[in-house]
Design a protein around this motif. Structure first.
Motif, PDB file in Angstrom:
ATOM      1  N   SER A 175     -10.142  -1.385   2.874  1.00 41.72           N
ATOM      2  CA  SER A 175      -8.938  -0.563   2.981  1.00 41.72           C
ATOM      3  C   SER A 175      -7.739  -1.272   3.594  1.00 41.72           C
ATOM      4  CB  SER A 175      -9.237   0.707   3.782  1.00 41.72           C
ATOM      5  OG  SER A 175      -9.664   0.380   5.095  1.00 41.72           O
ATOM      6  N   HIS A 181      -6.625  -1.498  -3.040  1.00 45.84           N
ATOM      7  CA  HIS A 181      -7.310  -0.382  -3.687  1.00 45.84           C
ATOM      8  C   HIS A 181      -6.515   0.912  -3.524  1.00 45.84           C
ATOM      9  CE1 HIS A 181     -11.267  -2.313  -4.511  1.00 45.84           C
ATOM     10  NE2 HIS A 181     -10.876  -3.115  -3.534  1.00 45.84           N
ATOM     11  N   SER A 233     -10.900   5.580  -8.348  1.00 48.12           N
ATOM     12  CA  SER A 233     -10.132   4.532  -7.678  1.00 48.12           C
ATOM     13  C   SER A 233      -9.923   3.357  -8.628  1.00 48.12           C
ATOM     14  CB  SER A 233     -10.828   4.069  -6.395  1.00 48.12           C
ATOM     15  OG  SER A 233     -12.078   3.471  -6.683  1.00 48.12           O
ATOM     16  N   LEU A 246      -6.225   3.515  -0.741  1.00 49.43           N
ATOM     17  CA  LEU A 246      -7.589   3.961  -0.419  1.00 49.43           C
ATOM     18  C   LEU A 246      -7.857   3.813   1.069  1.00 49.43           C
ATOM     19  CD1 LEU A 246     -10.359   4.903  -1.511  1.00 49.43           C
ATOM     20  CD2 LEU A 246     -10.956   2.475  -1.773  1.00 49.43           C
ATOM     21  N   ALA A 278      -7.550  -0.801  -8.525  1.00 44.03           N
ATOM     22  CA  ALA A 278      -6.920  -1.743  -7.602  1.00 44.03           C
ATOM     23  C   ALA A 278      -5.995  -2.714  -8.321  1.00 44.03           C
ATOM     24  CB  ALA A 278      -7.994  -2.532  -6.847  1.00 44.03           C
ATOM     25  N   HIS A 284     -11.337  -3.296 -10.543  1.00 42.90           N
ATOM     26  CA  HIS A 284     -12.152  -2.394  -9.716  1.00 42.90           C
ATOM     27  C   HIS A 284     -11.950  -0.937 -10.152  1.00 42.90           C
ATOM     28  CE1 HIS A 284     -13.428  -5.519  -6.902  1.00 42.90           C
ATOM     29  NE2 HIS A 284     -12.182  -5.949  -6.860  1.00 42.90           N
ATOM     30  N   ARG A 291       0.864  -1.185   0.000  1.00 40.26           N
ATOM     31  CA  ARG A 291       0.000   0.000   0.000  1.00 40.26           C
ATOM     32  C   ARG A 291       0.903   1.239   0.000  1.00 40.26           C
ATOM     33  NH1 ARG A 291      -5.103  -0.048   1.387  1.00 40.26           N
ATOM     34  NH2 ARG A 291      -4.899   1.688   2.859  1.00 40.26           N
TER      35      ARG A 291
END
Length: 233
Positions: free
Chosen positions: A82, A89, A103, A39, A105, A120, A26
């Motif tokens: 998240s 994401h 957004s 996200l 992913a 997504h 992330r």
């Protein structure tokens, strides 16, 4: 080039130095038009407002989810995804306004074989058909190939989703075929079209994307000078 074993059978190209690839994290990815951030709930209110600028809910037709009935419902969904490690994401942040506008992913991550998919994808009207939308895709591709060393990057969509098919091919993905009756989504059959970019194709795709995104490829009123397809030709 395929190799042959001791029985005269083709066994594919040898990869003696292959090692499983790192799992994507992330992370924040910086571009010139946009930034990708993991996200989080802090993005939810602004993202819900960005999606609400659409005239109708047609952008939800091809998504796996139905439109959220309220800002709170959308925030709950964001909270539920998240902290996942697959899919991961990302919010797309417009660097001019510092506001989230869509957004996407990384998903179906297979680090052992160096394969993952972008999915997504949900872009608001503030993001769709802008240089930001192309750069957001490029940032994830660059992360997959250049930073993590993956071999294959996939795009899948409903076979009836013509805009998604066009977007994949515009970005440089190669069509591989249709998986018939792959899913049942919202009470309807879904045939799924598969596209991919592999590592041997990435340098050409990357060069074309960088050239297209450069400031000198746009006129003063924001029109592109050359298309992505022409830059790959």
């Amino acid at each position: 080039m395929s190799e042959v074993n001791q029985f005269g059978q083709p066994v594919g190209k040898a990869l003696p130095d292959w090692q499983p690839r790192p799992w994507p994290q992330r992370v924040t990815l910086e571009g010139q038009y946009c930034r990708l951030e993991p996200l989080e709930c802090r993005h939810a209110n602004a993202l819900y407002a960005a999606y609400a600028t659409a005239e109708d809910t047609r952008s939800w037709t091809w998504l796996l989810r139905e439109p959220d009935e309220s800002e709170d419902a959308y925030r709950q969904w964001v909270d539920s995804v998240s902290s996942l490690s697959d899919p991961i994401h990302f919010a797309v942040i417009d660097r001019r306004t510092e506001m989230p506008v869509g957004s996407l992913a990384l998903m179906r991550i297979d680090a052992k074989n160096g394969v993952m998919e972008v999915g997504h994808v949900h872009f608001s009207p503030r993001l769709s058909q802008t240089p930001m939308s192309t750069e957001a895709q490029w940032l994830l591709m660059h992360y997959a190939f250049n930073t993590l060393g993956y071999r294959r990057y996939e795009w899948k969509c409903n076979s009836l989703n013509a805009p998604s098919r066009r977007a994949a091919q515009r970005l440089g993905f190669q069509y591989e075929g249709c998986f018939r009756q792959a899913l049942v989504i919202k009470g309807h059959n879904r045939d799924t079209d598969w596209f991919s970019i592999i590592d041997s194709e990435w340098s050409l795709v990357d060069r074309a994307l960088r050239t297209w995104l450069a400031a000198d490829n746009f006129t003063a009123d924001g029109r592109q000078v050359r298309t992505l397809q022409s830059l790959r030709a």
